[in-house]
Design a protein around this motif. Structure first.
Motif, PDB file in Angstrom:
ATOM      1  N   ARG A 294      38.662  22.229  44.100  1.00 25.90           N
ATOM      2  CA  ARG A 294      39.720  23.164  44.500  1.00 25.90           C
ATOM      3  C   ARG A 294      39.768  24.434  43.659  1.00 25.90           C
ATOM      4  NH1 ARG A 294      44.478  18.952  43.133  1.00 25.90           N
ATOM      5  NH2 ARG A 294      42.771  17.566  43.770  1.00 25.90           N
ATOM      6  N   VAL A 295      38.954  24.533  42.631  1.00 26.50           N
ATOM      7  CA  VAL A 295      38.896  25.747  41.815  1.00 26.50           C
ATOM      8  C   VAL A 295      37.432  26.083  41.558  1.00 26.50           C
ATOM      9  CG1 VAL A 295      39.050  24.512  39.606  1.00 26.50           C
ATOM     10  CG2 VAL A 295      39.817  26.895  39.745  1.00 26.50           C
ATOM     11  N   SER A 296      37.120  27.363  41.593  1.00 26.58           N
ATOM     12  CA  SER A 296      35.739  27.815  41.431  1.00 26.58           C
ATOM     13  C   SER A 296      35.607  28.715  40.211  1.00 26.58           C
ATOM     14  CB  SER A 296      35.299  28.589  42.673  1.00 26.58           C
ATOM     15  OG  SER A 296      36.042  29.817  42.768  1.00 26.58           O
ATOM     16  N   ALA A 297      34.367  29.024  39.854  1.00 28.40           N
ATOM     17  CA  ALA A 297      34.136  29.976  38.772  1.00 28.40           C
ATOM     18  C   ALA A 297      34.729  31.331  39.119  1.00 28.40           C
ATOM     19  CB  ALA A 297      32.637  30.099  38.503  1.00 28.40           C
ATOM     20  N   ALA A 298      34.635  31.731  40.388  1.00 25.13           N
ATOM     21  CA  ALA A 298      35.224  33.004  40.820  1.00 25.13           C
ATOM     22  C   ALA A 298      36.735  32.990  40.636  1.00 25.13           C
ATOM     23  CB  ALA A 298      34.852  33.276  42.275  1.00 25.13           C
ATOM     24  N   ASP A 299      37.373  31.855  40.893  1.00 29.69           N
ATOM     25  CA  ASP A 299      38.812  31.738  40.662  1.00 29.69           C
ATOM     26  C   ASP A 299      39.134  31.901  39.182  1.00 29.69           C
ATOM     27  OD1 ASP A 299      39.484  31.172  43.353  1.00 29.69           O
ATOM     28  OD2 ASP A 299      39.047  29.042  43.071  1.00 29.69           O
ATOM     29  N   GLY A 300      38.306  31.291  38.328  1.00 29.49           N
ATOM     30  CA  GLY A 300      38.521  31.414  36.894  1.00 29.49           C
ATOM     31  C   GLY A 300      38.410  32.851  36.425  1.00 29.49           C
ATOM     32  N   LEU A 301      37.430  33.588  36.986  1.00 27.25           N
ATOM     33  CA  LEU A 301      37.268  34.991  36.619  1.00 27.25           C
ATOM     34  C   LEU A 301      38.427  35.833  37.142  1.00 27.25           C
ATOM     35  CD1 LEU A 301      35.496  37.113  35.267  1.00 27.25           C
ATOM     36  CD2 LEU A 301      34.219  37.320  37.417  1.00 27.25           C
ATOM     37  N   ALA A 302      38.896  35.541  38.350  1.00 26.95           N
ATOM     38  CA  ALA A 302      40.034  36.277  38.909  1.00 26.95           C
ATOM     39  C   ALA A 302      41.295  36.039  38.079  1.00 26.95           C
ATOM     40  CB  ALA A 302      40.270  35.859  40.356  1.00 26.95           C
ATOM     41  N   ALA A 303      41.523  34.797  37.647  1.00 26.07           N
ATOM     42  CA  ALA A 303      42.689  34.500  36.807  1.00 26.07           C
ATOM     43  C   ALA A 303      42.581  35.221  35.470  1.00 26.07           C
ATOM     44  CB  ALA A 303      42.804  32.994  36.592  1.00 26.07           C
ATOM     45  N   LEU A 304      41.377  35.252  34.900  1.00 26.83           N
ATOM     46  CA  LEU A 304      41.164  35.979  33.648  1.00 26.83           C
ATOM     47  C   LEU A 304      41.499  37.452  33.826  1.00 26.83           C
ATOM     48  CD1 LEU A 304      40.078  36.269  30.748  1.00 26.83           C
ATOM     49  CD2 LEU A 304      37.785  36.490  31.732  1.00 26.83           C
ATOM     50  N   ASP A 305      41.071  38.054  34.926  1.00 27.34           N
ATOM     51  CA  ASP A 305      41.342  39.474  35.154  1.00 27.34           C
ATOM     52  C   ASP A 305      42.837  39.753  35.302  1.00 27.34           C
ATOM     53  OD1 ASP A 305      38.666  40.050  34.979  1.00 27.34           O
ATOM     54  OD2 ASP A 305      38.345  40.240  37.142  1.00 27.34           O
ATOM     55  N   ILE A 306      43.579  38.828  35.918  1.00 28.63           N
ATOM     56  CA  ILE A 306      45.032  39.000  36.014  1.00 28.63           C
ATOM     57  C   ILE A 306      45.649  38.956  34.621  1.00 28.63           C
ATOM     58  CG2 ILE A 306      47.180  38.017  36.904  1.00 28.63           C
ATOM     59  CD1 ILE A 306      45.507  36.878  39.244  1.00 28.63           C
ATOM     60  N   GLY A 307      45.224  37.973  33.809  1.00 29.07           N
ATOM     61  CA  GLY A 307      45.737  37.872  32.446  1.00 29.07           C
ATOM     62  C   GLY A 307      45.396  39.097  31.614  1.00 29.07           C
ATOM     63  N   LEU A 308      44.175  39.609  31.759  1.00 32.98           N
ATOM     64  CA  LEU A 308      43.777  40.797  31.013  1.00 32.98           C
ATOM     65  C   LEU A 308      44.529  42.034  31.496  1.00 32.98           C
ATOM     66  CD1 LEU A 308      39.922  40.172  30.796  1.00 32.98           C
ATOM     67  CD2 LEU A 308      41.611  39.909  28.953  1.00 32.98           C
TER      68      LEU A 308
END
Length: 327
Positions: A294-308
């Motif tokens: 249910r979670v992908s590497a792309a999701d992890g990168l998108a979440a990182l970009d929101i946090g940044l």
């Protein structure tokens, strides 16, 4: 007889505990490497073995689970995928967008799978809320609210924004990822952080989603005796979902339609499977050729970009688009 999974866990700190317990429950053969000298004790506790170098760990494992501090995520993931290993990496995926994008691309180029440890997606209440929204129980999500508060981390690196990203990137990324999972891509972030430097830290972020929905995310690191608590609500065009980890009902549903009844979407649960076990089982299934988790590497990168983007907003005082971070 099928051979057990060979899992190499990098790191022996706090998050390595639930990860190794989950791998043990899945019957994995666990190898542990850590630079802090704690690997032998953890290995003894979980029935694994400790090794003396990252190279030795990567040689021993078909799956590498990165449970280290954030600043070294990217270099360990890079080494593992270059060696052809599947990887689980604790959140955040990396400290910068450039690091995160590089390891996502490296995994794709190597033909291996990389999954971020956005474990909140695997908590039963959060998963049930996602399923309820997908089923139309609240209509179109419009306003989402999230809070996450607990004792401040004891390790100094968490409080070094250059190392960890601070509360916005380390703690609140959980709810930022979940907000995006529920309401879609985020186009603008406005954030503020108060306190810190020995005092309790409170942060607030407003996420504007591409579809116009708004997510309000609050985080807190406080004194050592603070009771950990999370809450969320999802208000939509025809209903409301509410959750409070300290509340009596696991997940409440209130609806606007005449004659409809709300109530709890989950039964009271005295015992539940560890979400880390749910998460790692799903990843292991995918590594073995099963369905995508249910979670992908792309999701992890998108979440990182929101946090940044939130971090940059707090620094500059202006709203920041995640796409600015990804340039």
């Amino acid at each position: 007889m099928k051979s057990p999974l060979a899992v190499g866990v990098v790191g022996a700190g706090g998050i390595a505990g639930p990860h190794t317990a989950a791998w043990r429950a899945l019957g994995a053969d666990i190898t542990i490497y850590s630079i802090d000298g704690n690997a032998p004790a953890l290995a003894e506790r979980v029935g694994g073995r400790a090794v003396d170098s990252l190279d030795e760990l990567i040689d021993a494992g078909e799956i590498i689970d990165v449970c280290t501090p954030t600043p070294v995520h990217h270099e360990i993931v890079q080494a593992a995928v270059t060696a052809g290993r599947h990887v689980v990496c604790e959140k955040p995926l990396a400290r910068t967008h450039e690091q995160g994008a590089a390891i996502v691309e490296a995994a794709e180029a190597a033909g291996v799978q990389l999954y971020p440890g956005q474990v909140v997606r695997f908590f039963p209440e959060y998963a049930a809320a996602k399923a309820a929204v997908d089923a139309g129980r609240v209509g179109t999500p419009a306003t989402l609210r999230f809070s996450r508060r607990g004792a401040a981390p004891q390790m100094p690196w968490f409080h070094d924004v250059e190392a960890s990203g601070g509360i916005l990137v380390d703690q609140m990324i959980h709810d930022m990822d979940f907000a995006r999972w529920i309401a879609g891509d985020v186009v603008r972030v406005f954030a503020r952080v108060t306190g810190g430097e020995g005092a309790p830290t409170t942060a607030y972020a407003v996420l504007t989603h591409e579809n116009g929905a708004l997510s309000h995310v609050t985080g807190g690191w406080s004194h050592p005796n603070t009771v950990f608590r999370t809450t969320f609500s999802v208000a939509g065009s025809s209903g409301l979902l509410e959750y409070d980890s300290l509340g009596k009902a696991p997940l409440d549903w209130d609806v606007a339609e005449s004659g409809s009844e709300g109530g709890s979407l989950l039964p009271a649960m005295d015992f539940a499977e560890s979400p880390f076990l749910t998460e790692l089982r799903e990843f292991a299934t995918a590594f073995a050729g099963g369905p995508a988790p249910r979670v992908s590497a792309a999701d992890g990168l998108a979440a990182l970009d929101i946090g940044l983007a939130a971090l940059e907003s707090a620094r500059t005082g202006r709203a920041v688009a995640p796409k600015e971070i990804a340039r």
